[in-house]
Design a protein around this motif. Structure first.
Motif, PDB file in Angstrom:
ATOM      1  N   ALA A   1      13.582  12.258  12.468  1.00 43.70           N
ATOM      2  CA  ALA A   1      13.400  10.814  12.623  1.00 43.70           C
ATOM      3  C   ALA A   1      14.090  10.099  11.467  1.00 43.70           C
ATOM      4  O   ALA A   1      14.508  10.720  10.488  1.00 43.70           O
ATOM      5  N   THR A   2      14.154   8.781  11.609  1.00 43.27           N
ATOM      6  CA  THR A   2      14.522   7.937  10.482  1.00 43.27           C
ATOM      7  C   THR A   2      13.236   7.549   9.765  1.00 43.27           C
ATOM      8  O   THR A   2      12.312   7.027  10.393  1.00 43.27           O
ATOM      9  N   TYR A   3      13.190   7.810   8.473  1.00 42.94           N
ATOM     10  CA  TYR A   3      11.990   7.550   7.671  1.00 42.94           C
ATOM     11  C   TYR A   3      12.211   6.295   6.834  1.00 42.94           C
ATOM     12  O   TYR A   3      13.215   6.190   6.121  1.00 42.94           O
ATOM     13  N   CYS A   4      11.266   5.373   6.934  1.00 49.86           N
ATOM     14  CA  CYS A   4      11.336   4.111   6.199  1.00 49.86           C
ATOM     15  C   CYS A   4      10.122   3.943   5.303  1.00 49.86           C
ATOM     16  O   CYS A   4       9.004   4.270   5.728  1.00 49.86           O
ATOM     17  N   CYS A   5      10.334   3.405   4.123  1.00 50.33           N
ATOM     18  CA  CYS A   5       9.202   3.015   3.298  1.00 50.33           C
ATOM     19  C   CYS A   5       8.908   1.533   3.527  1.00 50.33           C
ATOM     20  O   CYS A   5       9.805   0.764   3.915  1.00 50.33           O
ATOM     21  N   ALA A   6       7.669   1.165   3.304  1.00 54.98           N
ATOM     22  CA  ALA A   6       7.232  -0.204   3.552  1.00 54.98           C
ATOM     23  C   ALA A   6       6.157  -0.566   2.537  1.00 54.98           C
ATOM     24  O   ALA A   6       5.483   0.319   1.992  1.00 54.98           O
ATOM     25  N   THR A   7       5.979  -1.854   2.326  1.00 56.44           N
ATOM     26  CA  THR A   7       5.014  -2.269   1.316  1.00 56.44           C
ATOM     27  C   THR A   7       4.409  -3.633   1.638  1.00 56.44           C
ATOM     28  O   THR A   7       4.996  -4.439   2.370  1.00 56.44           O
ATOM     29  N   ASN A   8       3.211  -3.821   1.121  1.00 50.05           N
ATOM     30  CA  ASN A   8       2.575  -5.115   1.132  1.00 50.05           C
ATOM     31  C   ASN A   8       1.487  -5.096   0.071  1.00 50.05           C
ATOM     32  O   ASN A   8       1.076  -4.023  -0.397  1.00 50.05           O
ATOM     33  N   ILE A   9       1.009  -6.256  -0.253  1.00 44.25           N
ATOM     34  CA  ILE A   9       0.049  -6.365  -1.332  1.00 44.25           C
ATOM     35  C   ILE A   9      -1.334  -5.930  -0.866  1.00 44.25           C
ATOM     36  O   ILE A   9      -1.703  -6.114   0.301  1.00 44.25           O
ATOM     37  N   GLY A  10      -2.088  -5.283  -1.768  1.00 40.65           N
ATOM     38  CA  GLY A  10      -3.477  -4.971  -1.493  1.00 40.65           C
ATOM     39  C   GLY A  10      -3.703  -3.687  -0.715  1.00 40.65           C
ATOM     40  O   GLY A  10      -2.767  -2.995  -0.300  1.00 40.65           O
ATOM     41  N   TRP A  11      -4.984  -3.376  -0.540  1.00 39.84           N
ATOM     42  CA  TRP A  11      -5.403  -2.139   0.140  1.00 39.84           C
ATOM     43  C   TRP A  11      -6.686  -2.414   0.902  1.00 39.84           C
ATOM     44  O   TRP A  11      -7.572  -3.120   0.419  1.00 39.84           O
ATOM     45  N   VAL A  12      -6.793  -1.834   2.070  1.00 43.50           N
ATOM     46  CA  VAL A  12      -8.007  -1.930   2.863  1.00 43.50           C
ATOM     47  C   VAL A  12      -8.444  -0.514   3.201  1.00 43.50           C
ATOM     48  O   VAL A  12      -7.625   0.299   3.635  1.00 43.50           O
ATOM     49  N   ASP A  13      -9.696  -0.207   3.019  1.00 44.87           N
ATOM     50  CA  ASP A  13     -10.188   1.140   3.299  1.00 44.87           C
ATOM     51  C   ASP A  13     -10.370   1.332   4.802  1.00 44.87           C
ATOM     52  O   ASP A  13     -11.484   1.493   5.300  1.00 44.87           O
ATOM     53  N   SER A  14      -9.271   1.326   5.489  1.00 44.64           N
ATOM     54  CA  SER A  14      -9.286   1.494   6.938  1.00 44.64           C
ATOM     55  C   SER A  14      -7.985   2.161   7.348  1.00 44.64           C
ATOM     56  O   SER A  14      -6.899   1.614   7.115  1.00 44.64           O
ATOM     57  N   TYR A  15      -8.091   3.339   7.963  1.00 47.03           N
ATOM     58  CA  TYR A  15      -6.883   4.022   8.430  1.00 47.03           C
ATOM     59  C   TYR A  15      -6.129   3.138   9.419  1.00 47.03           C
ATOM     60  O   TYR A  15      -4.911   3.005   9.351  1.00 47.03           O
ATOM     61  N   GLY A  16      -6.851   2.536  10.329  1.00 47.59           N
ATOM     62  CA  GLY A  16      -6.209   1.712  11.347  1.00 47.59           C
ATOM     63  C   GLY A  16      -5.418   0.560  10.754  1.00 47.59           C
ATOM     64  O   GLY A  16      -4.332   0.222  11.220  1.00 47.59           O
ATOM     65  N   TRP A  17      -5.977  -0.034   9.753  1.00 49.21           N
ATOM     66  CA  TRP A  17      -5.300  -1.145   9.078  1.00 49.21           C
ATOM     67  C   TRP A  17      -4.044  -0.636   8.368  1.00 49.21           C
ATOM     68  O   TRP A  17      -2.967  -1.213   8.520  1.00 49.21           O
ATOM     69  N   MET A  18      -4.175   0.424   7.598  1.00 48.00           N
ATOM     70  CA  MET A  18      -3.051   0.954   6.813  1.00 48.00           C
ATOM     71  C   MET A  18      -1.944   1.524   7.694  1.00 48.00           C
ATOM     72  O   MET A  18      -0.780   1.565   7.300  1.00 48.00           O
ATOM     73  N   ALA A  19      -2.320   1.965   8.884  1.00 52.05           N
ATOM     74  CA  ALA A  19      -1.337   2.598   9.765  1.00 52.05           C
ATOM     75  C   ALA A  19      -0.610   1.614  10.682  1.00 52.05           C
ATOM     76  O   ALA A  19       0.225   2.032  11.476  1.00 52.05           O
ATOM     77  N   THR A  20      -0.915   0.348  10.553  1.00 52.40           N
ATOM     78  CA  THR A  20      -0.315  -0.653  11.424  1.00 52.40           C
ATOM     79  C   THR A  20       0.924  -1.254  10.775  1.00 52.40           C
ATOM     80  O   THR A  20       0.830  -1.881   9.712  1.00 52.40           O
ATOM     81  N   GLY A  21       2.065  -1.099  11.394  1.00 43.17           N
ATOM     82  CA  GLY A  21       3.316  -1.570  10.825  1.00 43.17           C
ATOM     83  C   GLY A  21       3.348  -3.064  10.561  1.00 43.17           C
ATOM     84  O   GLY A  21       3.957  -3.525   9.594  1.00 43.17           O
ATOM     85  N   ALA A  22       2.667  -3.829  11.399  1.00 42.00           N
ATOM     86  CA  ALA A  22       2.660  -5.286  11.251  1.00 42.00           C
ATOM     87  C   ALA A  22       1.971  -5.730   9.972  1.00 42.00           C
ATOM     88  O   ALA A  22       2.106  -6.889   9.564  1.00 42.00           O
ATOM     89  N   ARG A  23       1.221  -4.819   9.331  1.00 44.67           N
ATOM     90  CA  ARG A  23       0.527  -5.140   8.082  1.00 44.67           C
ATOM     91  C   ARG A  23       1.446  -5.024   6.875  1.00 44.67           C
ATOM     92  O   ARG A  23       1.003  -5.239   5.749  1.00 44.67           O
ATOM     93  N   TYR A  24       2.714  -4.667   7.098  1.00 46.42           N
ATOM     94  CA  TYR A  24       3.638  -4.489   5.986  1.00 46.42           C
ATOM     95  C   TYR A  24       4.717  -5.559   6.034  1.00 46.42           C
ATOM     96  O   TYR A  24       5.343  -5.778   7.072  1.00 46.42           O
TER      97      TYR A  24
END
Length: 128
Positions: free
Chosen positions: A92-115
């Protein structure tokens, strides 16, 4: 200007290893979570792993758990993805992504729109 630049991809045989790097600039790295996503040809974007600002919390997709490790170096403003026991389906093509803060939720962290910010990606090809 925020920049994320991936490197370290390439062609490797099944069972081999690669270490991806994500060099960043233009923001206060230690305030931002980091993540890796991947996209194979003809498929949707898939979450791989995420790491909190301090590095003390991580999430990984079940498909890579036990084989891939995400890490970061706040002194170098960089994140990494150590990939071991690679399989052809990891191609695959692997991309890094970032955004501010952290939420203790796998679903939240795994959502691309959150970055908010994304790199261009680096290609990983695993041959059988």
């Amino acid at each position: 200007q925020v920049q994320l630049v991936e490197s370290g991809g390439g062609l490797v045989q099944a069972g081999g290893s690669l270490r991806l790097s994500c060099a960043t600039s233009g923001f206060t790295f230690s305030n931002y979570r980091m993540a890796w996503f991947r996209q194979a040809p003809g498929k949707g974007r898939e979450f791989v792993a995420a790491i909190s600002m301090s590095g003390g919390n991580t999430y990984s997709a079940d498909s890579v758990k036990g084989r891939f490790t995400i890490s970061r170096d706040n002194a170098k403003n960089a994140a990494y993805l150590q990939m071991n026991s690679l399989k052809p389906e990891d191609t695959a093509t692997y991309c890094c992504a970032t955004n501010i803060g952290w939420v203790d939720s796998y679903g939240w962290m795994a959502t691309g729109a959150r970055y908010k910010y994304w790199g261009q990606g680096t290609q990983v090809t695993v041959s059988s």
